[in-house]
Write an enzyme that holds these catalytic residues in place. Structure first.
Site, PDB file in Angstrom:
ATOM      1  N   GLY A  66      44.014  40.663  34.555  1.00  0.00           N
ATOM      2  CA  GLY A  66      45.257  40.122  35.115  1.00  0.00           C
ATOM      3  C   GLY A  66      45.474  38.661  34.749  1.00  0.00           C
ATOM      4  O   GLY A  66      46.569  38.250  34.363  1.00  0.00           O
ATOM      5  N   ARG A 102      52.679  35.237  46.181  1.00  0.00           N
ATOM      6  CA  ARG A 102      53.076  34.588  44.915  1.00  0.00           C
ATOM      7  C   ARG A 102      53.152  35.590  43.777  1.00  0.00           C
ATOM      8  O   ARG A 102      54.116  35.617  42.998  1.00  0.00           O
ATOM      9  CB  ARG A 102      52.078  33.479  44.558  1.00  0.00           C
ATOM     10  N   GLU A 150      33.255  47.438  39.456  1.00  0.00           N
ATOM     11  CA  GLU A 150      33.380  46.866  38.107  1.00  0.00           C
ATOM     12  C   GLU A 150      32.021  46.331  37.642  1.00  0.00           C
ATOM     13  O   GLU A 150      31.302  45.752  38.450  1.00  0.00           O
ATOM     14  CB  GLU A 150      34.403  45.724  38.119  1.00  0.00           C
ATOM     15  N   ARG A 172      42.738  44.500  43.794  1.00  0.00           N
ATOM     16  CA  ARG A 172      41.307  44.769  43.917  1.00  0.00           C
ATOM     17  C   ARG A 172      41.136  46.271  44.080  1.00  0.00           C
ATOM     18  O   ARG A 172      41.909  46.919  44.817  1.00  0.00           O
ATOM     19  CB  ARG A 172      40.709  44.069  45.150  1.00  0.00           C
ATOM     20  N   HIS A 230      40.088  44.380  34.142  1.00  0.00           N
ATOM     21  CA  HIS A 230      40.300  43.221  35.026  1.00  0.00           C
ATOM     22  C   HIS A 230      40.766  41.997  34.219  1.00  0.00           C
ATOM     23  O   HIS A 230      40.100  40.953  34.202  1.00  0.00           O
ATOM     24  CB  HIS A 230      39.027  42.893  35.821  1.00  0.00           C
TER      25      HIS A 230
END
Ligand code: 8YV
Length: 291
Positions: free
Chosen positions: A259, A142, A239, A211, A257
């Protein structure tokens, strides 16, 4: 209001959260003998601490730290938040490509430092066209497909490989920009090895919004320190720790991070989490069950 006993590791943003009524907030490793639905953000869950658990509702599409096999073995459902964050994550991948290739962050620093007015000849070096560049998409699900659609509008040439087929090595050799969109699994951990990084062209850009563990991070850092390639990185192995060597590099753009990090998308993710918990409470099929 749900009639199941819900616990979460954090309060989630957006209006849907209130529909659960009072939710206990506690770390995932705190025992919850009566907890039936546990809302996590990709934290591991020790099922022995949750004997009444029926659902782990993950706030995120990626659930790589949730042991789905163990949950299934205990009859615990696992849900995630697919679909609602595709656009936001694809937008960030494109933003990182543009930021790296066009020196947006270096330019911003240059202006803020006051150097533009006084040392204009020391302006950051010229960027590279994104238009006309060949973009390699690794993982055409997706999010990868949403990146491909956006890239077409930027007049990029798009090539792709799916998770488990296609010639990844050929793609890495061929592309100016490579963007990673595979979920983290046993199959994809360390997919971009040292040897594969070496296949990237001089001056190529690697974008990772997937990732950190999909890439051999130490090898990536070495390539970036050498200055052979550039990168836009939203995700890291440890992270929130970021390899220190990256912090001073001009050929890297780093984001924390984000997104899915928009008000609208995070609220939509919360909606999906809440819908799964409410479905459990009402004895209905979970909308986005993964096991
Ligand atoms: C995080 C993500 O879950 O969906 C994913 O897989 O990595 C993100 O959406 C989000 O940043 C919450 O921490």
């Amino acid at each position: 209001m749900s009639s199941v006993n819900v616990r979460a590791t954090r309060v989630l943003p957006g209006p849907a959260w209130g529909e659960l009524g009072p939710v206990e907030i506690a770390p995932a490793d705190e025992p919850g003998p009566d907890v039936e639905a546990l809302v996590v953000t990709n934290e591991p869950v020790d099922l022995s601490r949750y004997p009444s658990l029926r659902l782990i509702a993950n706030y995120g599409v990626g659930y790589d730290r949730v042991d789905v096999a163990a949950a299934s073995a205990h009859g615990v459902a696992v849900s995630n938040t697919p679909g609602v964050l595709d656009a936001a994550t694809a937008d960030l991948a494109i933003a990182l490509m543009l930021a790296v290739r066009r020196g947006v962050v270096a330019g911003d620093r240059f202006v803020r430092s006051g150097a533009w007015a006084t040392h204009w000849s020391e302006a950051p070096s010229l960027g590279s066209d994104v238009s006309g560049a060949t973009l390699g998409i690794v993982g055409l699900g997706r999010i990868g497909s949403a990146v491909a659609r956006r890239a077409a509008a930027f007049d990029m040439r798009v090539v792709s490989v799916r998770r488990s087929d296609g010639d990844l090595d050929a793609l890495l050799r061929e592309c100016d920009i490579v963007s990673l969109h595979v979920p983290l699994s046993d199959e994809t951990r360390g997919l971009i090895t040292r040897e594969r990084l070496a296949l990237l062209r001089d001056g190529a850009t690697l974008v990772n919004t997937a990732r950190g563990d999909v890439v051999d991070e130490a090898a990536l850092v070495a390539e970036l320190v050498a200055g052979r390639i550039s990168a836009g990185l939203d995700v890291f192995v440890h992270e929130p720790d970021v390899p220190r060597e990256l912090l001073g590099l001009p050929n890297v753009v780093l984001t924390p991070h984000i997104g899915s990090g928009t008000v609208e998308t995070r609220a939509a993710m919360t909606r999906v989490v809440v819908d799964n918990v409410l479905a459990l409470a009402h004895g209905e099929a979970l909308p986005t069950r993964v096991n």
